[in-house]
Write an enzyme that holds these catalytic residues in place. Structure first.
Site, PDB file in Angstrom:
ATOM      1  N   MET A  70      74.520  56.468 -72.957  1.00 39.19           N
ATOM      2  CA  MET A  70      75.631  55.507 -72.978  1.00 39.19           C
ATOM      3  C   MET A  70      75.373  54.439 -74.042  1.00 39.19           C
ATOM      4  SD  MET A  70      77.001  55.251 -69.103  1.00 39.19           S
ATOM      5  CE  MET A  70      75.766  54.114 -68.488  1.00 39.19           C
ATOM      6  N   ALA A 114      73.294  51.458 -76.300  1.00 42.81           N
ATOM      7  CA  ALA A 114      72.359  50.351 -76.063  1.00 42.81           C
ATOM      8  C   ALA A 114      70.942  50.929 -76.028  1.00 42.81           C
ATOM      9  CB  ALA A 114      72.694  49.596 -74.784  1.00 42.81           C
ATOM     10  N   HIS A 156      65.201  56.054 -74.915  1.00 44.14           N
ATOM     11  CA  HIS A 156      66.161  56.986 -75.522  1.00 44.14           C
ATOM     12  C   HIS A 156      65.571  57.629 -76.774  1.00 44.14           C
ATOM     13  CE1 HIS A 156      68.984  53.935 -73.553  1.00 44.14           C
ATOM     14  NE2 HIS A 156      69.215  55.063 -72.899  1.00 44.14           N
ATOM     15  N   GLN A 192      82.000  57.315 -64.156  1.00 43.23           N
ATOM     16  CA  GLN A 192      80.793  57.185 -63.338  1.00 43.23           C
ATOM     17  C   GLN A 192      80.561  55.759 -62.854  1.00 43.23           C
ATOM     18  OE1 GLN A 192      78.292  58.663 -66.671  1.00 43.23           O
ATOM     19  NE2 GLN A 192      76.806  57.133 -66.017  1.00 43.23           N
ATOM     20  N   GLY A 250      66.054  61.910 -69.072  1.00 39.26           N
ATOM     21  CA  GLY A 250      64.880  61.155 -68.647  1.00 39.26           C
ATOM     22  C   GLY A 250      64.647  61.266 -67.150  1.00 39.26           C
ATOM     23  N   LYS A 267      63.595  58.864 -65.631  1.00 36.35           N
ATOM     24  CA  LYS A 267      63.976  57.519 -65.186  1.00 36.35           C
ATOM     25  C   LYS A 267      65.089  57.597 -64.153  1.00 36.35           C
ATOM     26  CE  LYS A 267      65.220  53.077 -65.482  1.00 36.35           C
ATOM     27  NZ  LYS A 267      66.610  53.174 -65.059  1.00 36.35           N
ATOM     28  N   ASP A 268      66.075  58.466 -64.425  1.00 34.65           N
ATOM     29  CA  ASP A 268      67.185  58.668 -63.486  1.00 34.65           C
ATOM     30  C   ASP A 268      66.924  60.002 -62.795  1.00 34.65           C
ATOM     31  OD1 ASP A 268      69.037  56.347 -64.351  1.00 34.65           O
ATOM     32  OD2 ASP A 268      68.385  57.301 -66.210  1.00 34.65           O
ATOM     33  N   GLN A 273      69.662  61.972 -60.920  1.00 41.14           N
ATOM     34  CA  GLN A 273      70.595  62.481 -61.943  1.00 41.14           C
ATOM     35  C   GLN A 273      70.030  63.724 -62.623  1.00 41.14           C
ATOM     36  OE1 GLN A 273      72.770  59.974 -64.980  1.00 41.14           O
ATOM     37  NE2 GLN A 273      71.044  60.616 -66.256  1.00 41.14           N
ATOM     38  N   ARG A 324      69.960  48.053 -68.970  1.00 39.30           N
ATOM     39  CA  ARG A 324      70.381  46.948 -68.104  1.00 39.30           C
ATOM     40  C   ARG A 324      69.307  45.867 -67.984  1.00 39.30           C
ATOM     41  NH1 ARG A 324      73.236  51.351 -65.094  1.00 39.30           N
ATOM     42  NH2 ARG A 324      75.454  50.853 -65.154  1.00 39.30           N
TER      43      ARG A 324
HETATM   44  P1  AMP Z   1      71.405  55.795 -70.167  1.00 37.60           P
HETATM   45  O1  AMP Z   1      70.307  54.781 -70.299  1.00 37.60           O
HETATM   46  O2  AMP Z   1      72.132  55.712 -68.878  1.00 37.60           O
HETATM   47  O3  AMP Z   1      72.283  55.822 -71.371  1.00 37.60           O
HETATM   48  O4  AMP Z   1      70.675  57.197 -70.063  1.00 37.60           O
HETATM   49  C1  AMP Z   1      70.599  58.128 -71.098  1.00 37.60           C
HETATM   50  C2  AMP Z   1      69.387  58.981 -70.899  1.00 37.60           C
HETATM   51  O5  AMP Z   1      68.234  58.202 -71.180  1.00 37.60           O
HETATM   52  C3  AMP Z   1      69.211  59.515 -69.472  1.00 37.60           C
HETATM   53  O6  AMP Z   1      68.719  60.843 -69.536  1.00 37.60           O
HETATM   54  C4  AMP Z   1      68.166  58.585 -68.928  1.00 37.60           C
HETATM   55  O7  AMP Z   1      67.401  59.141 -67.875  1.00 37.60           O
HETATM   56  C5  AMP Z   1      67.309  58.354 -70.145  1.00 37.60           C
HETATM   57  N1  AMP Z   1      66.490  57.152 -70.034  1.00 37.60           N
HETATM   58  C6  AMP Z   1      66.912  55.887 -69.776  1.00 37.60           C
HETATM   59  N2  AMP Z   1      65.855  55.060 -69.694  1.00 37.60           N
HETATM   60  C7  AMP Z   1      64.749  55.804 -69.890  1.00 37.60           C
HETATM   61  C8  AMP Z   1      63.350  55.535 -69.908  1.00 37.60           C
HETATM   62  N3  AMP Z   1      62.858  54.305 -69.705  1.00 37.60           N
HETATM   63  N4  AMP Z   1      62.493  56.565 -70.136  1.00 37.60           N
HETATM   64  C9  AMP Z   1      62.968  57.821 -70.326  1.00 37.60           C
HETATM   65  N5  AMP Z   1      64.269  58.136 -70.330  1.00 37.60           N
HETATM   66  C10 AMP Z   1      65.151  57.149 -70.105  1.00 37.60           C
END
Ligand code: AMP
EC number: 6.3.2.1
Length: 282
Positions: free
Chosen positions: A33, A35, A40, A64, A151, A153-154, A157, A191
């Site tokens: 998404m 940022a 990432h 979402q 990741g 991280k989620d 998901q 965030r």
């Molecule tokens: P988002 O941050 O929601 O845009 O997530 C995009 C992708 O980045 C997803 O697959 C997340 O799981 C991954 N992601 C976000 N933060 C991390 C992190 N700290 N380490 C690894 N992957 C991440």
């Protein structure tokens, strides 16, 4: 933005991918998404290990977010993101408009069971994974990528998307990547920038408490007591705790001890209006 190819339409992305495939080159997709932070960028690096070409999608997906959530104020830093992606060696950015993704009359959703319905994120964000899965399904079929990097991280998901890709024969391999953390253990997140200095200083408490909890569980302390102590520690530190639970690492079903199989600890907690998500293996 100079320096990186930007696809704004499905047609433009498909034409490029068809060319790469015709040349025998595989394609990795990194859905985001925007940022972008180092987490990432690590996904892009992982994508490049698996495929000759890497596309990063940047799409703040309205379906979402619940009406009360932060869709409107979610950080949008497109030029900065593109500069980071050039440096990371990504080949292209897919940056569709909401209308390109959801044309007038759009009326389809992916219905999820299994890891999407285990009472973790789904308990607090009941329509969230339906939106995530629908957009990921579209991103996979729009791009026709060979690999998609997600990741840990989620974590829920990751399991939802992996299950969906297999169940719907989407022909894409889901590649997981370990969570990238700040030096003090806080999981990187777009965030995190919402946190005040005071709350930023408190935020690593979550990772620390989970590490201590994992150590107690490995030590064969009774699971219920160990989890309950960690929950209390986090609440006492000032967080509003949505959940902190020990689950089966694959099915995300509740577990009662290490004998039930590989275990994962998952947490969601709020501080000062920011919701933080994390998880670790035991
Ligand atoms: P988002 O941050 O929601 O845009 O997530 C995009 C992708 O980045 C997803 O697959 C997340 O799981 C991954 N992601 C976000 N933060 C991390 C992190 N700290 N380490 C690894 N992957 C991440």
């Amino acid at each position: 933005m100079a320096g990186i190819t930007i696809f704004e339409t499905v047609a433009a992305m498909r034409e490029a991918v068809a060319g790469w495939h015709a040349a025998g080159e595989e394609v990795a997709l990194v859905p985001t998404m925007g940022a972008l932070h180092e987490g990432h960028i690590a996904l892009v690096t992982e994508g490049r290990r698996h495929a000759r070409r890497t596309i990063v999608s940047i799409f703040v997906n309205p379906t979402q977010f619940a009406p009360h959530e932060d869709f409107k104020k979610y950080p949008r830093t497109f030029d900065d993101d593109c500069a980071k992606l050039v440096a990371a060696g990504a080949d292209a950015v897919y940056f569709p408009s909401v209308e390109e993704m959801y044309p007038a009359g759009f009326a389809t959703r992916v219905l999820l069971l299994g890891p999407a319905a285990v009472g973790l994120e789904d308990r607090f964000r009941p329509t969230h994974f339906e939106g995530v899965a629908t957009v990921c399904c579209k991103l996979f079929t729009q791009s026709r990528a060979d690999h998609a990097v997600f990741g840990e991280k989620d974590y829920q998901q990751l399991k939802v998307v992996t299950r969906m890709a297999a169940d719907l024969d989407l022909g894409i391999r889901i590649v997981p990547l370990a969570t990238i953390r700040e030096a003090d253990g806080l999981a990187m997140s777009s965030r995190n920038r919402y946190l005040s200095a005071e709350h930023r200083a408190l935020a690593p408490t979550l990772h620390r408490a989970m590490q201590d909890l994992a150590a107690r569980i490995r030590n064969e302390d009774p699971l219920f007591q160990a989890v309950s102590d960690a929950q209390n520690e986090i609440i006492t530190a000032g967080f509003e705790l949505d959940y902190l639970e020990a689950r089966h690492a694959e099915t995300l079903a509740p577990v009662t001890s290490l004998a039930d199989g590989p275990m994962r600890l998952l947490i969601a907690a709020r501080i000062g209006g920011t919701r933080l998500l994390d998880n670790i293996a035991v």
